[in-house]
Design a protein around this motif. Sequence first.
Motif, PDB file in Angstrom:
ATOM      1  N   PRO A  30     -11.077  15.551  19.520  1.00  0.00           N
ATOM      2  CA  PRO A  30     -11.989  15.784  18.201  1.00  0.00           C
ATOM      3  C   PRO A  30     -13.322  14.833  18.608  1.00  0.00           C
ATOM      4  O   PRO A  30     -13.419  13.637  18.827  1.00  0.00           O
ATOM      5  CB  PRO A  30     -11.164  14.998  17.184  1.00  0.00           C
ATOM      6  CG  PRO A  30      -9.924  14.920  17.642  1.00  0.00           C
ATOM      7  CD  PRO A  30      -9.919  14.646  19.269  1.00  0.00           C
ATOM      8  N   GLN A  31     -14.410  15.433  17.830  1.00  0.00           N
ATOM      9  CA  GLN A  31     -15.669  14.736  18.001  1.00  0.00           C
ATOM     10  C   GLN A  31     -15.862  13.938  16.859  1.00  0.00           C
ATOM     11  O   GLN A  31     -17.101  13.254  16.677  1.00  0.00           O
ATOM     12  CB  GLN A  31     -16.735  15.798  18.044  1.00  0.00           C
ATOM     13  CG  GLN A  31     -16.755  16.722  19.445  1.00  0.00           C
ATOM     14  CD  GLN A  31     -16.745  15.482  20.598  1.00  0.00           C
ATOM     15  OE1 GLN A  31     -17.516  14.814  20.842  1.00  0.00           O
ATOM     16  NE2 GLN A  31     -15.408  15.482  21.310  1.00  0.00           N
ATOM     17  N   GLN A  32     -14.970  14.043  15.926  1.00  0.00           N
ATOM     18  CA  GLN A  32     -15.351  12.916  14.492  1.00  0.00           C
ATOM     19  C   GLN A  32     -13.955  12.355  14.289  1.00  0.00           C
ATOM     20  O   GLN A  32     -12.805  13.057  14.781  1.00  0.00           O
ATOM     21  CB  GLN A  32     -15.717  14.094  13.500  1.00  0.00           C
ATOM     22  CG  GLN A  32     -17.145  14.578  13.566  1.00  0.00           C
ATOM     23  CD  GLN A  32     -17.305  15.444  12.283  1.00  0.00           C
ATOM     24  OE1 GLN A  32     -16.652  15.977  11.463  1.00  0.00           O
ATOM     25  NE2 GLN A  32     -18.611  15.115  11.661  1.00  0.00           N
ATOM     26  N   LYS A  33     -14.039  11.070  13.759  1.00  0.00           N
ATOM     27  CA  LYS A  33     -12.886  10.339  13.317  1.00  0.00           C
ATOM     28  C   LYS A  33     -12.807  10.525  11.856  1.00  0.00           C
ATOM     29  O   LYS A  33     -13.766  10.429  10.959  1.00  0.00           O
ATOM     30  CB  LYS A  33     -13.139   9.042  13.794  1.00  0.00           C
ATOM     31  CG  LYS A  33     -13.170   8.803  15.225  1.00  0.00           C
ATOM     32  CD  LYS A  33     -13.247   7.252  15.577  1.00  0.00           C
ATOM     33  CE  LYS A  33     -14.674   6.493  15.490  1.00  0.00           C
ATOM     34  NZ  LYS A  33     -14.963   5.340  16.227  1.00  0.00           N
ATOM     35  N   MET A  34     -11.595  10.745  11.566  1.00  0.00           N
ATOM     36  CA  MET A  34     -11.145  10.729  10.064  1.00  0.00           C
ATOM     37  C   MET A  34     -10.405   9.694   9.524  1.00  0.00           C
ATOM     38  O   MET A  34      -9.510   9.158  10.034  1.00  0.00           O
ATOM     39  CB  MET A  34     -10.532  12.106   9.764  1.00  0.00           C
ATOM     40  CG  MET A  34      -9.960  12.509   8.360  1.00  0.00           C
ATOM     41  SD  MET A  34      -9.116  13.875   7.919  1.00  0.00           S
ATOM     42  CE  MET A  34     -10.295  14.982   8.301  1.00  0.00           C
ATOM     43  N   PHE A  35     -10.872   9.127   8.339  1.00  0.00           N
ATOM     44  CA  PHE A  35     -10.176   8.037   7.765  1.00  0.00           C
ATOM     45  C   PHE A  35      -9.901   8.303   6.250  1.00  0.00           C
ATOM     46  O   PHE A  35     -10.517   9.012   5.370  1.00  0.00           O
ATOM     47  CB  PHE A  35     -11.011   6.813   7.745  1.00  0.00           C
ATOM     48  CG  PHE A  35     -11.736   6.269   9.087  1.00  0.00           C
ATOM     49  CD1 PHE A  35     -11.089   5.147   9.570  1.00  0.00           C
ATOM     50  CD2 PHE A  35     -12.752   6.658   9.614  1.00  0.00           C
ATOM     51  CE1 PHE A  35     -11.530   4.693  10.919  1.00  0.00           C
ATOM     52  CE2 PHE A  35     -13.007   6.419  11.088  1.00  0.00           C
ATOM     53  CZ  PHE A  35     -12.299   5.255  11.194  1.00  0.00           C
ATOM     54  N   GLU A  36      -8.890   7.486   5.996  1.00  0.00           N
ATOM     55  CA  GLU A  36      -8.500   7.499   4.341  1.00  0.00           C
ATOM     56  C   GLU A  36      -8.504   6.083   3.916  1.00  0.00           C
ATOM     57  O   GLU A  36      -7.762   5.334   4.389  1.00  0.00           O
ATOM     58  CB  GLU A  36      -6.993   8.040   4.344  1.00  0.00           C
ATOM     59  CG  GLU A  36      -6.482   8.156   2.800  1.00  0.00           C
ATOM     60  CD  GLU A  36      -5.316   8.946   2.780  1.00  0.00           C
ATOM     61  OE1 GLU A  36      -5.114  10.080   2.135  1.00  0.00           O
ATOM     62  OE2 GLU A  36      -4.292   8.051   3.401  1.00  0.00           O
ATOM     63  N   VAL A  37      -9.070   6.026   2.820  1.00  0.00           N
ATOM     64  CA  VAL A  37      -9.188   4.462   1.974  1.00  0.00           C
ATOM     65  C   VAL A  37      -8.294   4.570   0.777  1.00  0.00           C
ATOM     66  O   VAL A  37      -8.857   5.596  -0.098  1.00  0.00           O
ATOM     67  CB  VAL A  37     -10.595   4.124   2.048  1.00  0.00           C
ATOM     68  CG1 VAL A  37     -10.575   2.557   1.333  1.00  0.00           C
ATOM     69  CG2 VAL A  37     -11.068   3.858   3.600  1.00  0.00           C
ATOM     70  N   THR A  38      -7.416   3.866   0.395  1.00  0.00           N
ATOM     71  CA  THR A  38      -6.987   3.794  -0.945  1.00  0.00           C
ATOM     72  C   THR A  38      -7.020   2.465  -1.556  1.00  0.00           C
ATOM     73  O   THR A  38      -6.924   1.520  -0.911  1.00  0.00           O
ATOM     74  CB  THR A  38      -5.551   4.230  -0.843  1.00  0.00           C
ATOM     75  OG1 THR A  38      -5.152   5.218  -0.291  1.00  0.00           O
ATOM     76  CG2 THR A  38      -4.795   4.314  -2.329  1.00  0.00           C
ATOM     77  N   LEU A  39      -7.566   2.534  -2.930  1.00  0.00           N
ATOM     78  CA  LEU A  39      -7.856   1.316  -3.867  1.00  0.00           C
ATOM     79  C   LEU A  39      -6.735   1.340  -4.718  1.00  0.00           C
ATOM     80  O   LEU A  39      -6.584   2.356  -5.335  1.00  0.00           O
ATOM     81  CB  LEU A  39      -9.151   1.137  -4.139  1.00  0.00           C
ATOM     82  CG  LEU A  39      -9.293   0.239  -5.509  1.00  0.00           C
ATOM     83  CD1 LEU A  39      -9.555  -1.167  -4.969  1.00  0.00           C
ATOM     84  CD2 LEU A  39     -10.659   0.660  -6.220  1.00  0.00           C
ATOM     85  N   THR A  40      -5.885   0.044  -5.042  1.00  0.00           N
ATOM     86  CA  THR A  40      -5.014   0.190  -6.014  1.00  0.00           C
ATOM     87  C   THR A  40      -5.151  -1.056  -6.821  1.00  0.00           C
ATOM     88  O   THR A  40      -5.618  -2.284  -6.482  1.00  0.00           O
ATOM     89  CB  THR A  40      -3.498  -0.014  -5.311  1.00  0.00           C
ATOM     90  OG1 THR A  40      -3.384   1.312  -4.792  1.00  0.00           O
ATOM     91  CG2 THR A  40      -2.684  -0.049  -6.481  1.00  0.00           C
ATOM     92  N   ASN A  41      -5.356  -0.852  -8.220  1.00  0.00           N
ATOM     93  CA  ASN A  41      -5.415  -1.953  -9.287  1.00  0.00           C
ATOM     94  C   ASN A  41      -4.304  -2.599  -9.484  1.00  0.00           C
ATOM     95  O   ASN A  41      -3.185  -1.944 -10.007  1.00  0.00           O
ATOM     96  CB  ASN A  41      -6.302  -1.293 -10.388  1.00  0.00           C
ATOM     97  CG  ASN A  41      -6.560  -2.362 -11.629  1.00  0.00           C
ATOM     98  OD1 ASN A  41      -6.020  -3.414 -11.677  1.00  0.00           O
ATOM     99  ND2 ASN A  41      -7.393  -1.801 -12.371  1.00  0.00           N
ATOM    100  N   LEU A  42      -4.356  -3.882  -9.287  1.00  0.00           N
ATOM    101  CA  LEU A  42      -3.030  -4.771  -9.387  1.00  0.00           C
ATOM    102  C   LEU A  42      -2.912  -5.577 -10.531  1.00  0.00           C
ATOM    103  O   LEU A  42      -1.954  -6.056 -11.013  1.00  0.00           O
ATOM    104  CB  LEU A  42      -2.955  -5.729  -8.394  1.00  0.00           C
ATOM    105  CG  LEU A  42      -2.891  -5.205  -6.796  1.00  0.00           C
ATOM    106  CD1 LEU A  42      -2.779  -6.315  -5.704  1.00  0.00           C
ATOM    107  CD2 LEU A  42      -1.730  -4.083  -6.751  1.00  0.00           C
ATOM    108  N   THR A  43      -4.042  -5.440 -11.310  1.00  0.00           N
ATOM    109  CA  THR A  43      -3.886  -6.324 -12.685  1.00  0.00           C
ATOM    110  C   THR A  43      -3.139  -5.577 -13.891  1.00  0.00           C
ATOM    111  O   THR A  43      -2.673  -4.489 -13.850  1.00  0.00           O
ATOM    112  CB  THR A  43      -5.603  -6.574 -12.995  1.00  0.00           C
ATOM    113  OG1 THR A  43      -5.943  -5.237 -13.746  1.00  0.00           O
ATOM    114  CG2 THR A  43      -6.317  -6.803 -11.985  1.00  0.00           C
ATOM    115  N   GLN A  44      -2.857  -6.528 -14.955  1.00  0.00           N
ATOM    116  CA  GLN A  44      -2.159  -5.970 -16.139  1.00  0.00           C
ATOM    117  C   GLN A  44      -2.795  -5.139 -17.063  1.00  0.00           C
ATOM    118  O   GLN A  44      -2.521  -4.157 -17.465  1.00  0.00           O
ATOM    119  CB  GLN A  44      -1.612  -7.200 -16.939  1.00  0.00           C
ATOM    120  CG  GLN A  44      -0.836  -6.835 -18.073  1.00  0.00           C
ATOM    121  CD  GLN A  44      -0.435  -7.949 -18.949  1.00  0.00           C
ATOM    122  OE1 GLN A  44      -0.377  -9.229 -18.679  1.00  0.00           O
ATOM    123  NE2 GLN A  44       0.332  -7.746 -20.118  1.00  0.00           N
ATOM    124  N   SER A  45      -4.166  -5.639 -17.019  1.00  0.00           N
ATOM    125  CA  SER A  45      -5.084  -4.901 -18.247  1.00  0.00           C
ATOM    126  C   SER A  45      -6.580  -5.008 -17.743  1.00  0.00           C
ATOM    127  O   SER A  45      -7.618  -5.327 -18.600  1.00  0.00           O
ATOM    128  CB  SER A  45      -4.761  -5.333 -19.558  1.00  0.00           C
ATOM    129  OG  SER A  45      -5.274  -4.626 -20.477  1.00  0.00           O
TER     130      SER A  45
END
Length: 239
Positions: free
Chosen positions: A41-56
């Motif tokens: 592959p001539q390109q690299k693929m990434f996945e990034v996930t953000l999760t909110n850990l707060t109550q409110s």
Amino acid sequence: MNIINHKLARNPLKLLGAAILVTGVSACDIDLDGDHSPDKPQQKMFEVTLTNLTQSQPFSPPALVLHSQNEMLWHLGEPASVELEMLAEGGNAQPLADLAVINKSHVKDTPVGPAGSVSWTFELEYHSDNTLSLATMLVNTNDAFTGLTGVNIAAFEIGETHEKWVPAYDSGTEYNDESAIPGPAAVTASGFDASRNTDVNRVYMHSGVLTMHELSSSVLSPEHKFDNPVAKIIIKRMQ
């Protein structure tokens, strides 16, 4: 075995050269180091996930950006840029994404609620040396934000995953009266204010918010409190 073939057999490099001459294969078609194979592959693929850990504490629409290794979006103990201030006080990530040092940006359209997650998938050129930054505001605060900056993803192997548990930062650009906030807890929402003469004017670790039971000006309730970490970020190289 004649003398020519005997010498070739004892010298593998000459044997390879002879094979190239016989078959007509160009030397540039031979992948000796694995970097230029037509199947690679001539390109690299990434996945990034953000999760909110707060109550409110909803997160403002977050920005994921890619930039050179020489840049950082913030430094602890140093003044925030105006663009970071606009994110930290009003939840507007677009000015950060539009900085001249940014090579690629991906800004989400919607907030990330408590316990919610959001993901990005993006590609980079195979030999790119870009680093990754991600930023979002905790909107039931004066100027708290979270994220990470300057993560070197260039050396990630396929399938490699990094899990980051990130704290809340204070941009140091607005006094924490817990009332001039843009979030849903506010009676009257208040966003970016260019004045910086009410706080320490440096980025620092956020010490947490005060509720109406502890500070008369606060519009916050106990559920708006948070402790670190406030978010989880997972970075994975897919391809």
